[in-house]
Scaffold this motif. Structure first.
Motif, PDB file in Angstrom:
ATOM      1  N   ILE A 402       0.695  -0.772  -0.213  1.00  0.00           N
ATOM      2  CA  ILE A 402       0.159   0.104  -0.195  1.00  0.00           C
ATOM      3  C   ILE A 402       0.893   1.475   0.373  1.00  0.00           C
ATOM      4  O   ILE A 402       2.027   1.028   0.284  1.00  0.00           O
ATOM      5  CB  ILE A 402      -1.137  -0.149   0.873  1.00  0.00           C
ATOM      6  CG1 ILE A 402      -1.855   0.812   1.035  1.00  0.00           C
ATOM      7  CG2 ILE A 402      -0.138  -0.033   2.086  1.00  0.00           C
ATOM      8  CD1 ILE A 402      -3.165   0.487   1.877  1.00  0.00           C
ATOM      9  N   GLY A 403       0.275   2.731  -1.193  1.00  0.00           N
ATOM     10  CA  GLY A 403       1.369   3.409  -0.187  1.00  0.00           C
ATOM     11  C   GLY A 403       0.641   4.657   0.616  1.00  0.00           C
ATOM     12  O   GLY A 403      -0.542   4.278   1.406  1.00  0.00           O
ATOM     13  N   ALA A 404       1.255   5.798   1.344  1.00  0.00           N
ATOM     14  CA  ALA A 404       1.104   5.816   2.139  1.00  0.00           C
ATOM     15  C   ALA A 404       2.044   7.532   2.502  1.00  0.00           C
ATOM     16  O   ALA A 404       3.010   7.608   1.393  1.00  0.00           O
ATOM     17  CB  ALA A 404       1.191   5.579   3.410  1.00  0.00           C
ATOM     18  N   PRO A 405       1.287   8.484   2.645  1.00  0.00           N
ATOM     19  CA  PRO A 405       1.956   9.909   2.398  1.00  0.00           C
ATOM     20  C   PRO A 405       3.409   9.960   3.077  1.00  0.00           C
ATOM     21  O   PRO A 405       3.296   9.099   4.657  1.00  0.00           O
ATOM     22  CB  PRO A 405       1.531  11.304   3.509  1.00  0.00           C
ATOM     23  CG  PRO A 405      -0.468  10.779   3.325  1.00  0.00           C
ATOM     24  CD  PRO A 405       0.175   8.996   3.577  1.00  0.00           C
ATOM     25  N   GLY A 406       4.216  10.558   2.473  1.00  0.00           N
ATOM     26  CA  GLY A 406       5.341   9.894   3.139  1.00  0.00           C
ATOM     27  C   GLY A 406       6.598  11.126   1.629  1.00  0.00           C
ATOM     28  O   GLY A 406       7.873  10.795   1.972  1.00  0.00           O
ATOM     29  N   VAL A 407       5.950  11.721   2.282  1.00  0.00           N
ATOM     30  CA  VAL A 407       7.359  13.480   1.024  1.00  0.00           C
ATOM     31  C   VAL A 407       7.214  14.648   1.812  1.00  0.00           C
ATOM     32  O   VAL A 407       5.250  14.739   2.161  1.00  0.00           O
ATOM     33  CB  VAL A 407       6.744  13.161  -0.404  1.00  0.00           C
ATOM     34  CG1 VAL A 407       7.729  14.677  -0.879  1.00  0.00           C
ATOM     35  CG2 VAL A 407       7.145  12.123  -0.753  1.00  0.00           C
ATOM     36  N   LYS A 408       8.090  15.086   2.419  1.00  0.00           N
ATOM     37  CA  LYS A 408       8.359  16.278   3.151  1.00  0.00           C
ATOM     38  C   LYS A 408       6.418  16.538   4.129  1.00  0.00           C
ATOM     39  O   LYS A 408       5.223  17.038   4.364  1.00  0.00           O
ATOM     40  CB  LYS A 408       7.176  17.558   2.098  1.00  0.00           C
ATOM     41  CG  LYS A 408       7.628  19.045   3.066  1.00  0.00           C
ATOM     42  CD  LYS A 408       7.532  20.065   1.937  1.00  0.00           C
ATOM     43  CE  LYS A 408       7.774  21.541   2.869  1.00  0.00           C
ATOM     44  NZ  LYS A 408       7.951  22.473   2.027  1.00  0.00           N
ATOM     45  N   ILE A 409       7.058  15.275   5.083  1.00  0.00           N
ATOM     46  CA  ILE A 409       6.380  15.410   6.214  1.00  0.00           C
ATOM     47  C   ILE A 409       6.314  15.740   7.564  1.00  0.00           C
ATOM     48  O   ILE A 409       7.441  15.969   8.155  1.00  0.00           O
ATOM     49  CB  ILE A 409       6.050  13.557   7.107  1.00  0.00           C
ATOM     50  CG1 ILE A 409       5.534  12.959   5.151  1.00  0.00           C
ATOM     51  CG2 ILE A 409       4.875  13.263   7.839  1.00  0.00           C
ATOM     52  CD1 ILE A 409       4.211  12.858   4.893  1.00  0.00           C
ATOM     53  N   THR A 432       9.913   6.267   2.965  1.00  0.00           N
ATOM     54  CA  THR A 432       9.136   5.055   3.318  1.00  0.00           C
ATOM     55  C   THR A 432       9.052   5.217   4.928  1.00  0.00           C
ATOM     56  O   THR A 432       8.193   4.983   5.749  1.00  0.00           O
ATOM     57  CB  THR A 432       9.647   3.759   2.497  1.00  0.00           C
ATOM     58  OG1 THR A 432      10.633   3.182   2.990  1.00  0.00           O
ATOM     59  CG2 THR A 432       8.692   4.032   0.453  1.00  0.00           C
ATOM     60  N   SER A 433       9.859   5.202   5.129  1.00  0.00           N
ATOM     61  CA  SER A 433       9.872   5.722   7.067  1.00  0.00           C
ATOM     62  C   SER A 433       8.945   6.663   7.306  1.00  0.00           C
ATOM     63  O   SER A 433       8.282   5.904   8.423  1.00  0.00           O
ATOM     64  CB  SER A 433      11.855   6.219   6.962  1.00  0.00           C
ATOM     65  OG  SER A 433      12.338   5.275   7.700  1.00  0.00           O
ATOM     66  N   MET A 434       8.379   7.599   7.202  1.00  0.00           N
ATOM     67  CA  MET A 434       7.249   8.011   7.247  1.00  0.00           C
ATOM     68  C   MET A 434       6.040   7.538   6.709  1.00  0.00           C
ATOM     69  O   MET A 434       4.891   8.811   7.266  1.00  0.00           O
ATOM     70  CB  MET A 434       7.700   9.534   6.527  1.00  0.00           C
ATOM     71  CG  MET A 434       8.533  10.895   7.096  1.00  0.00           C
ATOM     72  SD  MET A 434      10.595  10.448   6.921  1.00  0.00           S
ATOM     73  CE  MET A 434      10.840   9.887   8.557  1.00  0.00           C
ATOM     74  N   ALA A 435       6.334   6.655   5.963  1.00  0.00           N
ATOM     75  CA  ALA A 435       4.940   6.502   5.357  1.00  0.00           C
ATOM     76  C   ALA A 435       4.537   5.838   5.871  1.00  0.00           C
ATOM     77  O   ALA A 435       3.636   5.565   6.380  1.00  0.00           O
ATOM     78  CB  ALA A 435       4.645   5.947   4.063  1.00  0.00           C
TER      79      ALA A 435
END
Length: 490
Positions: A402-409, A432-435
């Motif tokens: 699955i995808g999840a928010p991971g850019v400029k978090i 991907t650590s933030m996603a």
């Protein structure tokens, strides 16, 4: 980051294994065929006086595994026991993201920038502050919610008012530690019931230097530090200049924890996806940004044995070590232990190579542990504000889910602050650590709402409720991104 490293199989000829590696000062994980075999071997070695030489140490890691460390560990008598299932080096693991400047030109640019911005030369906050009491939180809108584009995108603000948001679910942040003094995290820090309150002598269990609950750890109130071997799993970070010139930990675990379960509706800062879940802080990655397999195993086992239902693992590697014949079997065993106990293992899909993501399904060196085949794993890719797969993000229709928010978090950072920039004006929190923490928080929110669901049912709900987006079609197994509105109705 460098490879997460691999199992060195013992096969039949244990003496030749020892002779080959004896010259290297490497520590070894030794798994016995049974608990009885380990106990017998330990007893025999103590009785014969051959447990280890003065430069060696033997530490029990699990009921079937020991760590043999020290000079010439490969020659330790225990490694010659005939009831061993396997032996492997205590492989190094690390954070996926790195902000270290590469090459002399970049370093020169960094030095010039630092001279013009002396505030970045300040020292990082010290280690191991005292654990504060959990405060009573007021009810007021969190003022920085609008900076959390991911929460808005997945519909979190729509679902928080209708979710039960109870504190029944514990999420273990297995990482570089957590700033457990952060005002937005303190209210949601897990409190070990066996290490709180008063003991028989009227002393505070949190500080009485006694293992009150008998779990093998003294005064482990909010978790444990397996990198520093103490009960204060504080997220010790390095200063910005050190991060740029030498690499290390920028406060990674604290940033992850905020997006999982920063306290919601308390009038402070931000909110995590699960605004009332409990955060168990487990540190195995040091301020240098690296850890070892034995510490990761202890963190995973601690989390499972002490009640965590969701484990967030925003660390990994670009493949397992190509110099070794097989995989990091000890780490695999730990994840399977969590699987056997019905515990979800949320993991970052990996950040590719030199800024470019790759296919974990077909790569010669896919990211691990994201690519392990166990049923409790949810591997998470990163998307940006435009529903595009992050250019750095790994993918794989079989191994990434699955995808999840991971850019400029935007999230909590060490020192009671908030940021989407680990290094102001030079780097943003992305990866991907933030996603992965967004999915870990979603799992906690959903499981609190539906406490009778099994691990498999929670995983299925997360994946089956994903919102389809074109950039993830054929890239992840669900074909979509995390969506809380869909999930909470599933």
């Amino acid at each position: 980051m460098k490879a997460l490293l691999i199992l060195a199989a013992i096969a039949i000829a244990i003496p030749s294994f020892s002779q080959t590696l004896e010259s290297k000062q490497i520590n070894y994980l030794v798994k016995f065929k049974s608990t009885r075999d380990l106990q017998t071997a330990m007893k025999k070695s103590v009785m014969s006086g051959t447990k280890a030489n003065a430069d060696q140490k033997v530490e029990v890691i699990t009921e079937q595994m020991v760590l043999v460390s020290g000079k010439n560990a490969a020659s330790a008598p225990l490694l010659k026991n005939q009831n061993i299932e396997y032996v492997q080096p205590d492989y190094e693991l690390g954070l996926i993201e790195t902000f270290k400047a590469d090459g002399q030109d970049q370093k020169a640019q960094v030095m010039d920038y630092l001279m013009k911005n002396p505030q970045l030369m300040a020292k990082a906050k010290g280690d191991n502050p005292l654990i504060p009491q959990s405060p009573n939180s007021g009810a007021a809108r969190d003022p920085l919610i609008n900076k959390q584009w991911g929460m808005l995108d997945m519909g979190a603000t729509q679902m928080w008012p209708v979710a039960k948001n109870n504190k029944t679910i514990v999420v273990a942040v297995i990482d570089s530690g957590v700033d457990y003094t952060h005002p937005d995290l303190v209210p949601n820090m897990w409190r070990n019931p066996g290490e709180t309150g008063k003991d028989a002598q009227g002393r505070d269990k949190a500080t009485n230097k006694i293992d009150d609950d008998g779990n093998g750890y003294v005064d482990d109130v909010v978790g444990y530090d397996f990198a520093g071997n103490d009960s204060l799993p504080y997220d010790k970070s390095v200063a910005a200049w050190q991060l740029l010139l030498g690499g290390g930990n920028p406060g990674h675990g604290t940033h992850c924890a905020g997006n999982i379960a920063a306290r919601g509706n308390n009038g402070l800062g931000i909110s995590g996806v699960a605004p009332n879940a409990q955060i168990m802080a487990l540190r195995f990655i040091s301020e240098k940004g690296t850890g070892v397999t034995s510490a990761a195993i202890k963190a995973i086992r601690y989390a499972v044995d002490n009640g965590a239902k969701v484990l967030n693992n925003s660390w990994g590697s670009m493949g397992e070590d190509a110099s070794e014949p097989t995989e990091n079997k000890a780490l695999r065993d730990a994840i399977q232990y969590a699987e056997s106990k019905g515990v979800l293992f949320i993991v970052a899909a990996g950040n590719g190579f030199q800024g470019k993501g790759y296919d974990n399904d077909t790569a010669a060196r896919p990211a691990y542990p994201a690519s392990y085949p166990y049923s409790n794993i949810i591997s998470v890719a990163a998307i940006d504000t435009k529903n595009q797969l992050g250019k750095f993000s790994n993918y794989g229709v079989k191994t990434v889910h699955i995808g999840a928010p991971g850019v400029k978090i935007y999230s909590t950072v060490v020192g009671g602050k908030y940021s989407d920039q680990p290094i102001p004006f030079l780097a943003v929190w992305e990866g991907t650590s933030m996603a992965a923490p967004h999915v870990a928080g979603a799992a906690a929110l959903y499981w609190a709402q539906y406490p009778d669901k099994t691990m498999a049912e929670v995983k299925a709900a997360i994946l089956n409720s994903a919102a389809p987006i074109s950039s993830l079609k054929g890239k992840v197994s669900s074909g979509g991104k995390l969506n809380l509105v869909n999930l909470m109705k599933y």
